[in-house]
Design a protein around this motif. Structure first.
Motif, PDB file in Angstrom:
ATOM      1  N   CYS A 149      61.451  13.602 -14.754  1.00 39.72           N
ATOM      2  CA  CYS A 149      60.007  13.760 -14.920  1.00 39.72           C
ATOM      3  C   CYS A 149      59.585  13.388 -16.340  1.00 39.72           C
ATOM      4  O   CYS A 149      58.593  12.675 -16.546  1.00 39.72           O
ATOM      5  CB  CYS A 149      59.606  15.193 -14.601  1.00 39.72           C
ATOM      6  SG  CYS A 149      57.883  15.601 -14.983  1.00 39.72           S
ATOM      7  N   ILE A 150      60.348  13.844 -17.322  1.00 40.16           N
ATOM      8  CA  ILE A 150      60.035  13.541 -18.730  1.00 40.16           C
ATOM      9  C   ILE A 150      60.115  12.043 -18.995  1.00 40.16           C
ATOM     10  O   ILE A 150      59.250  11.464 -19.664  1.00 40.16           O
ATOM     11  CB  ILE A 150      60.981  14.322 -19.661  1.00 40.16           C
ATOM     12  CG1 ILE A 150      60.669  15.826 -19.577  1.00 40.16           C
ATOM     13  CG2 ILE A 150      60.859  13.826 -21.104  1.00 40.16           C
ATOM     14  CD1 ILE A 150      61.677  16.702 -20.286  1.00 40.16           C
ATOM     15  N   PHE A 151      61.151  11.394 -18.463  1.00 43.66           N
ATOM     16  CA  PHE A 151      61.289   9.946 -18.662  1.00 43.66           C
ATOM     17  C   PHE A 151      60.097   9.192 -18.071  1.00 43.66           C
ATOM     18  O   PHE A 151      59.585   8.236 -18.667  1.00 43.66           O
ATOM     19  CB  PHE A 151      62.588   9.449 -18.020  1.00 43.66           C
ATOM     20  CG  PHE A 151      63.820   9.877 -18.748  1.00 43.66           C
ATOM     21  CD1 PHE A 151      63.833  10.002 -20.128  1.00 43.66           C
ATOM     22  CD2 PHE A 151      64.992  10.166 -18.049  1.00 43.66           C
ATOM     23  CE1 PHE A 151      64.974  10.402 -20.816  1.00 43.66           C
ATOM     24  CE2 PHE A 151      66.143  10.574 -18.717  1.00 43.66           C
ATOM     25  CZ  PHE A 151      66.128  10.691 -20.101  1.00 43.66           C
ATOM     26  N   ASN A 152      59.647   9.630 -16.903  1.00 47.52           N
ATOM     27  CA  ASN A 152      58.486   8.985 -16.289  1.00 47.52           C
ATOM     28  C   ASN A 152      57.218   9.218 -17.107  1.00 47.52           C
ATOM     29  O   ASN A 152      56.378   8.314 -17.229  1.00 47.52           O
ATOM     30  CB  ASN A 152      58.267   9.482 -14.869  1.00 47.52           C
ATOM     31  CG  ASN A 152      59.243   8.875 -13.872  1.00 47.52           C
ATOM     32  OD1 ASN A 152      59.971   9.581 -13.177  1.00 47.52           O
ATOM     33  ND2 ASN A 152      59.267   7.550 -13.788  1.00 47.52           N
ATOM     34  N   LEU A 153      57.082  10.408 -17.677  1.00 50.32           N
ATOM     35  CA  LEU A 153      55.920  10.684 -18.520  1.00 50.32           C
ATOM     36  C   LEU A 153      55.940   9.836 -19.784  1.00 50.32           C
ATOM     37  O   LEU A 153      54.894   9.372 -20.256  1.00 50.32           O
ATOM     38  CB  LEU A 153      55.870  12.171 -18.883  1.00 50.32           C
ATOM     39  CG  LEU A 153      55.495  13.134 -17.747  1.00 50.32           C
ATOM     40  CD1 LEU A 153      55.620  14.585 -18.212  1.00 50.32           C
ATOM     41  CD2 LEU A 153      54.072  12.849 -17.260  1.00 50.32           C
ATOM     42  N   ILE A 154      57.129   9.625 -20.343  1.00 54.83           N
ATOM     43  CA  ILE A 154      57.247   8.752 -21.526  1.00 54.83           C
ATOM     44  C   ILE A 154      56.843   7.328 -21.167  1.00 54.83           C
ATOM     45  O   ILE A 154      56.107   6.663 -21.914  1.00 54.83           O
ATOM     46  CB  ILE A 154      58.682   8.792 -22.081  1.00 54.83           C
ATOM     47  CG1 ILE A 154      58.988  10.178 -22.664  1.00 54.83           C
ATOM     48  CG2 ILE A 154      58.880   7.717 -23.151  1.00 54.83           C
ATOM     49  CD1 ILE A 154      60.433  10.376 -23.064  1.00 54.83           C
ATOM     50  N   ALA A 155      57.323   6.862 -20.011  1.00 50.79           N
ATOM     51  CA  ALA A 155      56.944   5.517 -19.551  1.00 50.79           C
ATOM     52  C   ALA A 155      55.435   5.426 -19.336  1.00 50.79           C
ATOM     53  O   ALA A 155      54.797   4.424 -19.687  1.00 50.79           O
ATOM     54  CB  ALA A 155      57.685   5.168 -18.264  1.00 50.79           C
ATOM     55  N   MET A 186      50.874   2.510 -14.091  1.00 51.12           N
ATOM     56  CA  MET A 186      50.578   3.852 -14.606  1.00 51.12           C
ATOM     57  C   MET A 186      50.510   4.866 -13.479  1.00 51.12           C
ATOM     58  O   MET A 186      51.022   5.993 -13.606  1.00 51.12           O
ATOM     59  CB  MET A 186      49.270   3.825 -15.403  1.00 51.12           C
ATOM     60  CG  MET A 186      49.375   3.138 -16.755  1.00 51.12           C
ATOM     61  SD  MET A 186      47.808   3.151 -17.662  1.00 51.12           S
ATOM     62  CE  MET A 186      47.556   4.905 -17.914  1.00 51.12           C
ATOM     63  N   LEU A 187      49.872   4.496 -12.364  1.00 45.58           N
ATOM     64  CA  LEU A 187      49.817   5.399 -11.214  1.00 45.58           C
ATOM     65  C   LEU A 187      51.218   5.687 -10.685  1.00 45.58           C
ATOM     66  O   LEU A 187      51.529   6.821 -10.285  1.00 45.58           O
ATOM     67  CB  LEU A 187      48.961   4.770 -10.110  1.00 45.58           C
ATOM     68  CG  LEU A 187      47.442   4.760 -10.343  1.00 45.58           C
ATOM     69  CD1 LEU A 187      46.749   3.949  -9.259  1.00 45.58           C
ATOM     70  CD2 LEU A 187      46.891   6.187 -10.366  1.00 45.58           C
ATOM     71  N   MET A 188      52.075   4.664 -10.702  1.00 46.83           N
ATOM     72  CA  MET A 188      53.439   4.833 -10.214  1.00 46.83           C
ATOM     73  C   MET A 188      54.218   5.823 -11.082  1.00 46.83           C
ATOM     74  O   MET A 188      54.898   6.729 -10.573  1.00 46.83           O
ATOM     75  CB  MET A 188      54.143   3.470 -10.210  1.00 46.83           C
ATOM     76  CG  MET A 188      55.442   3.450  -9.444  1.00 46.83           C
ATOM     77  SD  MET A 188      56.173   1.792  -9.467  1.00 46.83           S
ATOM     78  CE  MET A 188      54.855   0.820  -8.722  1.00 46.83           C
ATOM     79  N   GLN A 189      54.112   5.672 -12.406  1.00 42.85           N
ATOM     80  CA  GLN A 189      54.829   6.575 -13.307  1.00 42.85           C
ATOM     81  C   GLN A 189      54.273   7.996 -13.205  1.00 42.85           C
ATOM     82  O   GLN A 189      55.031   8.975 -13.222  1.00 42.85           O
ATOM     83  CB  GLN A 189      54.725   6.071 -14.759  1.00 42.85           C
ATOM     84  CG  GLN A 189      55.294   4.685 -15.000  1.00 42.85           C
ATOM     85  CD  GLN A 189      56.753   4.559 -14.654  1.00 42.85           C
ATOM     86  OE1 GLN A 189      57.512   5.536 -14.745  1.00 42.85           O
ATOM     87  NE2 GLN A 189      57.183   3.381 -14.248  1.00 42.85           N
ATOM     88  N   MET A 190      52.960   8.120 -13.066  1.00 41.08           N
ATOM     89  CA  MET A 190      52.353   9.443 -12.932  1.00 41.08           C
ATOM     90  C   MET A 190      52.799  10.111 -11.637  1.00 41.08           C
ATOM     91  O   MET A 190      53.142  11.308 -11.623  1.00 41.08           O
ATOM     92  CB  MET A 190      50.821   9.320 -12.960  1.00 41.08           C
ATOM     93  CG  MET A 190      50.095  10.653 -12.893  1.00 41.08           C
ATOM     94  SD  MET A 190      48.295  10.435 -12.764  1.00 41.08           S
ATOM     95  CE  MET A 190      47.972   9.567 -14.292  1.00 41.08           C
TER      96      MET A 190
END
Length: 432
Positions: free
Chosen positions: A16-22, A41-45
């Motif tokens: 989750c943290i890695f996706n938030l950083i991305a 951005m929608l994908m990472q969120m």
């Protein structure tokens, strides 16, 4: 000592943290194409929320109390529906990437629409499942259990994956190699993990695969964007060189020197003035190409006046230039006005035996600056402008720099035998 469950939760939270950083990196980057950036951005969120809720689902699994019961139910519902939403988002990203430069007629509109509908149908079934226990149920001890209908949850997502895979293979030539690899992995990894998880359930293999794939897509998209920026910078450097060569063309230098040579005999004082004007013309061009992107319009106008004075010395009464400058305290990309005036003289009035007049005017209305370059020359068919490569390249260079540097526009109106008008519109951003 950590238990298997706590290690699983920790792994999901790190994902989750890695996706938030991305997501943060994508948000801060303004160089991405807007539409692709939106989908990424929608994908990472979605991935971040998916992994977070999956961590909650595992963290509260089997915990006692009403609060734990609510958390288990809500988090499991969100895990299912967010998985279907990410299928929807990925389908949108693939469709955008494959067909961004295609017209509506060139796109497989039916397949694209079926993909969106299938993803939404999958999400709708998740809602239905909450009232029918189609996919799973939560027992009195707050433990999650699959039901036989769980297999149905994969039907619509698999349909979307097959549609996306088919489009990717069919339109392979529209995709950069790096993006192609990341998109294929985004389909293959979750698909393989789906098959495994149908048979074995003890760890969130699908969600972890989705997380890894989303991060890979972010990395590949960033690498592709960096390559595009480097290519664009190289093209800009080459454009400056080509502009320099086109502006200070050998034939213009030869013709100007021949004019000066002739005037040295017939009118030495005018020859001296022409030398000063030619020197000013060269200085303006060189300063423009080695300086800032936008320059004061007054400086560009000065260069144009040097140029038109020299051309008038060559052609005499065949070249007439009129100025109606109502506003000049604004910035403009260098070498914007001059190519338009050159085209008007060279390809417009000088192709008529009797010559003609070039008119240059500026005005401002409602925060928009209008620059008009018109002539009463031979005119041409705008639809056939590509037939003359020299005009086509020069006009396209001006149009592209206007759009890239100051969000300006360039329009051409011409009638064969009557003349041409080029209109430039620039949003007023600042005064100088």
């Amino acid at each position: 000592m950590f238990s298997k469950q706590s290690l699983h939760v920790a792994m999901l939270m790190w994902g989750c943290i890695f996706n938030l950083i991305a997501l943060l990196c994508m948000y801060m980057s303004k160089n991405f194409d807007k539409e692709k950036r939106k989908w990424l951005m929608l994908m990472q969120m979605d991935c971040a929320l998916l992994l977070f809720n999956d961590a909650l689902a595992w963290g509260f699994r089997g915990a006692a109390g009403a609060t734990a019961g609510v958390m288990v139910r809500v988090s499991n519902f969100l895990v299912f529906i967010l998985t279907d939403f990410i299928i929807f988002i990925f389908h949108g990203y693939v469709s955008t990437y494959l067909f961004e430069e295609k017209s509506e007629e060139e796109r497989p509109g039916r397949r694209i629409m079926i993909g969106y509908i299938a993803a939404l149908a999958a999400a709708a079934l998740v809602v239905v499942s909450q009232f029918t226990d189609l996919y799973y149920y939560i027992d009195a001890d707050n433990f999650y259990h699959r039901n036989p209908g769980y297999i149905v949850s994969f039907i619509f997502p698999v349909i979307v994956m097959i549609i996306d895979l088919q489009m990717i293979i069919q339109y392979r030539k529209n995709i950069d190699n790096k993006i192609f690899v990341s998109i294929i992995l985004y389909i293959i990894l979750p698909f393989v993990m789906t098959l495994v998880q149908i048979l074995y359930y003890g760890i969130s293999l699908i969600n972890i695969a989705i997380c890894i794939s989303a991060i890979l897509m972010f990395i590949m998209a960033t690498a592709e964007q960096n390559m595009r920026l480097a290519k664009k910078e190289n093209e800009a450097a080459q454009l400056k060189i080509s502009l320099l060569m086109s502006r200070i063309a050998p034939h213009f230098i030869y013709n100007t020197l021949a004019t000066i040579k002739r005037l040295c005999v017939s009118d030495p004082e005018l020859a001296q003035q022409t030398v000063s004007e030619f020197s000013g013309y060269l200085r303006c061009n060189l300063e423009t190409l080695t300086g800032e992107q936008r320059i004061p319009f007054s400086r560009e106008l000065e260069c144009v006046k040097y140029y038109t004075s020299i051309e008038k010395r060559r052609f005499g009464d065949r070249v007439n230039v009129e100025f109606e400058i109502n506003v000049e305290d604004f910035l403009i990309p260098g070498l914007t006005l001059q190519p338009l005036v050159e085209n008007a003289i060279k390809h417009g009035i000088c192709k008529k035996d009797e010559g003609g007049t070039v008119r240059i005017s500026t005005e401002e209305k409602d925060g928009i600056v209008y620059i008009i370059v018109s002539d009463d020359g031979v005119g041409f068919d705008v639809d056939k402008i590509n037939n003359d490569e020299s005009i086509h390249i020069g006009i396209n260079n001006v149009r592209q720099r206007l759009e890239d540097i100051c969000n300006g526009k360039l329009e051409i109106h011409s009638t064969a035998g009557r003349g041409t008008m080029v209109a430039v519109t620039l949003p007023r951003k600042d005064r100088i």
